[in-house]
Design a protein around this motif. Structure first.
Motif, PDB file in Angstrom:
ATOM      1  N   TYR A 140       0.855  -1.183   0.000  1.00  0.00           N
ATOM      2  CA  TYR A 140       0.000   0.000   0.000  1.00  0.00           C
ATOM      3  C   TYR A 140       0.897   1.241   0.000  1.00  0.00           C
ATOM      4  O   TYR A 140       1.918   1.272   0.685  1.00  0.00           O
ATOM      5  CB  TYR A 140      -0.885   0.061   1.250  1.00  0.00           C
ATOM      6  N   TRP A 141       0.459   2.259  -0.722  1.00  0.00           N
ATOM      7  CA  TRP A 141       1.246   3.490  -0.697  1.00  0.00           C
ATOM      8  C   TRP A 141       0.472   4.635  -1.311  1.00  0.00           C
ATOM      9  O   TRP A 141      -0.602   4.438  -1.895  1.00  0.00           O
ATOM     10  CB  TRP A 141       2.600   3.307  -1.374  1.00  0.00           C
ATOM     11  N   SER A 142       1.029   5.858  -1.180  1.00  0.00           N
ATOM     12  CA  SER A 142       0.379   7.053  -1.720  1.00  0.00           C
ATOM     13  C   SER A 142       1.264   7.728  -2.759  1.00  0.00           C
ATOM     14  O   SER A 142       1.190   8.937  -2.952  1.00  0.00           O
ATOM     15  CB  SER A 142       0.061   8.038  -0.591  1.00  0.00           C
ATOM     16  N   ALA A 143       2.104   6.917  -3.419  1.00  0.00           N
ATOM     17  CA  ALA A 143       2.938   7.387  -4.537  1.00  0.00           C
ATOM     18  C   ALA A 143       3.920   8.482  -4.123  1.00  0.00           C
ATOM     19  O   ALA A 143       4.204   9.393  -4.892  1.00  0.00           O
ATOM     20  CB  ALA A 143       2.069   7.851  -5.697  1.00  0.00           C
ATOM     21  N   GLN A 144       4.449   8.389  -2.897  1.00  0.00           N
ATOM     22  CA  GLN A 144       5.459   9.347  -2.451  1.00  0.00           C
ATOM     23  C   GLN A 144       6.848   8.788  -2.758  1.00  0.00           C
ATOM     24  O   GLN A 144       7.287   7.814  -2.138  1.00  0.00           O
ATOM     25  CB  GLN A 144       5.304   9.635  -0.959  1.00  0.00           C
ATOM     26  N   VAL A 145       7.519   9.416  -3.725  1.00  0.00           N
ATOM     27  CA  VAL A 145       8.812   8.954  -4.224  1.00  0.00           C
ATOM     28  C   VAL A 145       9.762  10.140  -4.318  1.00  0.00           C
ATOM     29  O   VAL A 145       9.366  11.223  -4.749  1.00  0.00           O
ATOM     30  CB  VAL A 145       8.675   8.312  -5.624  1.00  0.00           C
ATOM     31  N   LEU A 146      11.008   9.928  -3.924  1.00  0.00           N
ATOM     32  CA  LEU A 146      12.029  10.963  -4.077  1.00  0.00           C
ATOM     33  C   LEU A 146      13.229  10.392  -4.815  1.00  0.00           C
ATOM     34  O   LEU A 146      13.586   9.227  -4.630  1.00  0.00           O
ATOM     35  CB  LEU A 146      12.489  11.494  -2.719  1.00  0.00           C
ATOM     36  N   VAL A 147      13.862  11.244  -5.636  1.00  0.00           N
ATOM     37  CA  VAL A 147      15.088  10.883  -6.340  1.00  0.00           C
ATOM     38  C   VAL A 147      16.244  11.614  -5.672  1.00  0.00           C
ATOM     39  O   VAL A 147      16.256  12.847  -5.615  1.00  0.00           O
ATOM     40  CB  VAL A 147      15.020  11.259  -7.833  1.00  0.00           C
ATOM     41  N   ASP A 148      17.197  10.855  -5.144  1.00  0.00           N
ATOM     42  CA  ASP A 148      18.386  11.418  -4.497  1.00  0.00           C
ATOM     43  C   ASP A 148      19.551  11.282  -5.468  1.00  0.00           C
ATOM     44  O   ASP A 148      20.167  10.221  -5.579  1.00  0.00           O
ATOM     45  CB  ASP A 148      18.669  10.667  -3.197  1.00  0.00           C
ATOM     46  N   ARG A 149      19.854  12.370  -6.180  1.00  0.00           N
ATOM     47  CA  ARG A 149      20.886  12.316  -7.218  1.00  0.00           C
ATOM     48  C   ARG A 149      22.295  12.425  -6.645  1.00  0.00           C
ATOM     49  O   ARG A 149      23.265  12.213  -7.364  1.00  0.00           O
ATOM     50  CB  ARG A 149      20.635  13.414  -8.257  1.00  0.00           C
ATOM     51  N   VAL A 150      22.415  12.763  -5.369  1.00  0.00           N
ATOM     52  CA  VAL A 150      23.725  12.787  -4.721  1.00  0.00           C
ATOM     53  C   VAL A 150      24.140  11.374  -4.329  1.00  0.00           C
ATOM     54  O   VAL A 150      25.269  10.943  -4.572  1.00  0.00           O
ATOM     55  CB  VAL A 150      23.711  13.712  -3.489  1.00  0.00           C
ATOM     56  N   ASN A 151      23.203  10.637  -3.738  1.00  0.00           N
ATOM     57  CA  ASN A 151      23.492   9.273  -3.283  1.00  0.00           C
ATOM     58  C   ASN A 151      23.027   8.203  -4.263  1.00  0.00           C
ATOM     59  O   ASN A 151      23.123   7.008  -3.962  1.00  0.00           O
ATOM     60  CB  ASN A 151      22.845   9.040  -1.918  1.00  0.00           C
ATOM     61  N   ASP A 152      22.506   8.626  -5.425  1.00  0.00           N
ATOM     62  CA  ASP A 152      22.080   7.698  -6.480  1.00  0.00           C
ATOM     63  C   ASP A 152      21.024   6.717  -5.977  1.00  0.00           C
ATOM     64  O   ASP A 152      21.113   5.503  -6.209  1.00  0.00           O
ATOM     65  CB  ASP A 152      23.281   6.927  -7.046  1.00  0.00           C
ATOM     66  N   GLN A 153      20.009   7.253  -5.300  1.00  0.00           N
ATOM     67  CA  GLN A 153      18.992   6.376  -4.729  1.00  0.00           C
ATOM     68  C   GLN A 153      17.578   6.901  -4.974  1.00  0.00           C
ATOM     69  O   GLN A 153      17.367   8.095  -5.202  1.00  0.00           O
ATOM     70  CB  GLN A 153      19.232   6.218  -3.216  1.00  0.00           C
ATOM     71  N   LEU A 154      16.624   5.970  -4.932  1.00  0.00           N
ATOM     72  CA  LEU A 154      15.201   6.279  -4.935  1.00  0.00           C
ATOM     73  C   LEU A 154      14.645   5.947  -3.558  1.00  0.00           C
ATOM     74  O   LEU A 154      14.975   4.894  -2.994  1.00  0.00           O
ATOM     75  CB  LEU A 154      14.457   5.440  -5.981  1.00  0.00           C
ATOM     76  N   TYR A 155      13.798   6.834  -3.022  1.00  0.00           N
ATOM     77  CA  TYR A 155      13.172   6.595  -1.726  1.00  0.00           C
ATOM     78  C   TYR A 155      11.660   6.492  -1.912  1.00  0.00           C
ATOM     79  O   TYR A 155      11.054   7.315  -2.610  1.00  0.00           O
ATOM     80  CB  TYR A 155      13.487   7.730  -0.753  1.00  0.00           C
ATOM     81  N   VAL A 156      11.063   5.503  -1.262  1.00  0.00           N
ATOM     82  CA  VAL A 156       9.628   5.268  -1.380  1.00  0.00           C
ATOM     83  C   VAL A 156       9.041   5.060   0.014  1.00  0.00           C
ATOM     84  O   VAL A 156       9.537   4.229   0.785  1.00  0.00           O
ATOM     85  CB  VAL A 156       9.331   4.024  -2.250  1.00  0.00           C
ATOM     86  N   PHE A 157       7.988   5.810   0.336  1.00  0.00           N
ATOM     87  CA  PHE A 157       7.246   5.609   1.578  1.00  0.00           C
ATOM     88  C   PHE A 157       6.040   4.716   1.294  1.00  0.00           C
ATOM     89  O   PHE A 157       5.333   4.920   0.305  1.00  0.00           O
ATOM     90  CB  PHE A 157       6.738   6.945   2.134  1.00  0.00           C
ATOM     91  N   GLY A 158       5.787   3.735   2.176  1.00  0.00           N
ATOM     92  CA  GLY A 158       4.621   2.888   1.976  1.00  0.00           C
ATOM     93  C   GLY A 158       4.446   1.876   3.089  1.00  0.00           C
ATOM     94  O   GLY A 158       5.033   2.005   4.173  1.00  0.00           O
ATOM     95  N   TYR A 159       3.634   0.840   2.810  1.00  0.00           N
ATOM     96  CA  TYR A 159       3.312  -0.194   3.789  1.00  0.00           C
ATOM     97  C   TYR A 159       3.403  -1.562   3.124  1.00  0.00           C
ATOM     98  O   TYR A 159       3.123  -1.705   1.927  1.00  0.00           O
ATOM     99  CB  TYR A 159       1.887  -0.010   4.323  1.00  0.00           C
ATOM    100  N   ASP A 160       3.773  -2.575   3.927  1.00  0.00           N
ATOM    101  CA  ASP A 160       3.743  -3.933   3.406  1.00  0.00           C
ATOM    102  C   ASP A 160       2.333  -4.502   3.552  1.00  0.00           C
ATOM    103  O   ASP A 160       1.401  -3.794   3.967  1.00  0.00           O
ATOM    104  CB  ASP A 160       4.799  -4.808   4.083  1.00  0.00           C
ATOM    105  N   SER A 161       2.150  -5.782   3.226  1.00  0.00           N
ATOM    106  CA  SER A 161       0.810  -6.373   3.220  1.00  0.00           C
ATOM    107  C   SER A 161       0.211  -6.480   4.618  1.00  0.00           C
ATOM    108  O   SER A 161      -1.007  -6.603   4.775  1.00  0.00           O
ATOM    109  CB  SER A 161       0.846  -7.757   2.570  1.00  0.00           C
ATOM    110  N   ALA A 162       1.060  -6.436   5.657  1.00  0.00           N
ATOM    111  CA  ALA A 162       0.574  -6.457   7.043  1.00  0.00           C
ATOM    112  C   ALA A 162       0.340  -5.047   7.569  1.00  0.00           C
ATOM    113  O   ALA A 162       0.098  -4.856   8.756  1.00  0.00           O
ATOM    114  CB  ALA A 162       1.569  -7.191   7.934  1.00  0.00           C
TER     115      ALA A 162
END
Length: 379
Positions: A140-162
């Motif tokens: 489950y999630w609300s499509a909150q995504v960030l691109v970290d171009r300094v650390n070459d990473q994608l961050y995603v906020f959300g929930y697992d199936s539990a």
């Protein structure tokens, strides 16, 4: 100089690559015009892409020496920095020109496969996608995504199936899951951005006021660093300027007046509050020069691309977003060609509309059969 290897003397045999220029951004699943100039060469040319580790991939072999070639970059091209594009005389490998320090990035988006959340390289123009990775056990999630171009990473906020709250970190080049941090206190913040110090900042209602908070990626804790003036109602619309260290927050105050709150994105200090004629903005993006917020706004009959001056709040209508009727405010700015993309529907088909940043003109409207969420440009 875009051609570091070619002899620039017009009377000497050689190759000069004219485009793309060195340090250019190229997007996987797009078409790029490779152009070159030759002196004293009449044979065909080879075009190759050389990775930073020296791996050579042929773009085309023995193509006609006509000075241009339309290169369709594959959807599954390896995303990375440090590429070199070489144009070489097919009959004499010593005659070669190149464009260096190229980045192959991508337009990426997210889509549920039926069993997992996929990260996809997306081509609206080709109506094609290619799997880059999956977001662990995100359910489950609300499509909150960030691109970290300094650390070459994608961050995603959300929930697992539990319904356990998690913060997922992925390698932005490969889509590989790096970590999934369980959050003891699920975040209620939204409008997330990354500031010039590399900190994640977002806005959270405290019960009495909207706080600007900083998120610790190691522990998952949030710390309030400021208050967004008298913001009372909003739709999580923010934009950040990491040159000027400004966070722009759009919403309504307690009198239901539209406002643009300007925050120092590092210290959390409120800098200014600017009245807006219209705060019902969707898909906010910061213009490349940092002077305007660009967004979509319905005028009663069609969706307009509008710019707001970040110092005065003055609005300027730039153009009409084709036949867009319904949408969820999903946009990106494509720095590879200075356009803004809008995801939506005309009531019959799902579409992606490409708008020129300089003129507001609609350049393309592509019908897509597999819509995505949270589009981002990775580079």
């Amino acid at each position: 100089d875009a051609d570091t290897d070619a002899d620039t003397d017009a009377d000497t045999d050689g190759v000069s690559v004219l485009g793309p220029t060195s340090e250019a951004l190229l997007l996987a699943s797009s078409t790029v015009a490779v152009t070159w100039d030759t002196a004293g060469i009449s044979s065909a040319v080879d075009i190759d892409l050389v990775a930073a580790d020296g791996t050579v991939e042929s773009v085309v072999g023995a193509t006609g020496n006509i000075g241009s070639y339309d290169w369709s970059i594959p959807e599954d091209a390896a995303l990375a920095e440090g590429y070199t594009l070489q144009v070489t005389d097919s009959a004499d490998a010593t005659l070669s020109g190149s464009a260096v320090d190229l980045t192959v990035g991508a337009l990426v988006g997210f889509r549920w496969s039926g069993s997992e959340e996929e990260v996809l390289v997306v081509s609206p123009e080709r109506d094609a996608t290619s799997l880059l990775g999956t977001v662990g056990d995100l359910y489950y999630w609300s499509a909150q995504v960030l691109v970290d171009r300094v650390n070459d990473q994608l961050y995603v906020f959300g929930y697992d199936s539990a319904f356990v709250s998690k913060f997922y970190t992925l390698d932005m080049w490969t889509g590989t899951l790096v970590s999934d941090l369980t959050l003891t206190d699920p975040s209620s913040a939204s409008g997330w951005q990354i500031n010039s110090a590399g900190d994640l900042i977002g806005c959270r209602w405290s019960g009495t006021e909207e706080e600007l908070v900083m998120f610790d990626r190691g522990t998952g804790t949030e710390t309030a660093i400021g208050v967004v003036g008298d913001l009372q109602y909003w739709s999580s619309q923010t934009a950040i300027d990491n040159v000027q260290d400004r966070l722009y927050v759009v919403g309504w105050d307690s009198s239901s007046d539209g406002q643009l709150w300007v925050m120092d994105s590092v210290s959390g200090t409120l800098i200014d509050t600017i009245a807006l004629t219209n705060a019902s903005l969707s898909g906010i993006q910061l213009s490349p020069d940092g002077s305007q917020l660009l967004y979509g706004s319905w005028d009663g009959s069609e969706e307009k691309m509008v710019a707001v001056d970040v110092t005065t709040g003055a609005e300027t209508e730039l153009g009409t977003v084709g036949d867009l009727l319904y949408w969820s405010g999903q946009t990106v700015i494509n720095p590879a060609n200075d356009t803004m993309l809008f995801w939506g529907s005309n009531g019959t088909d799902d579409k992606v509309y490409e708008m020129d940043l300089a003129t507001g003109a609609e350049l393309s409207a592509w019908t897509v059969t597999n819509p995505i969420q949270a589009p981002r440009i990775v580079y």
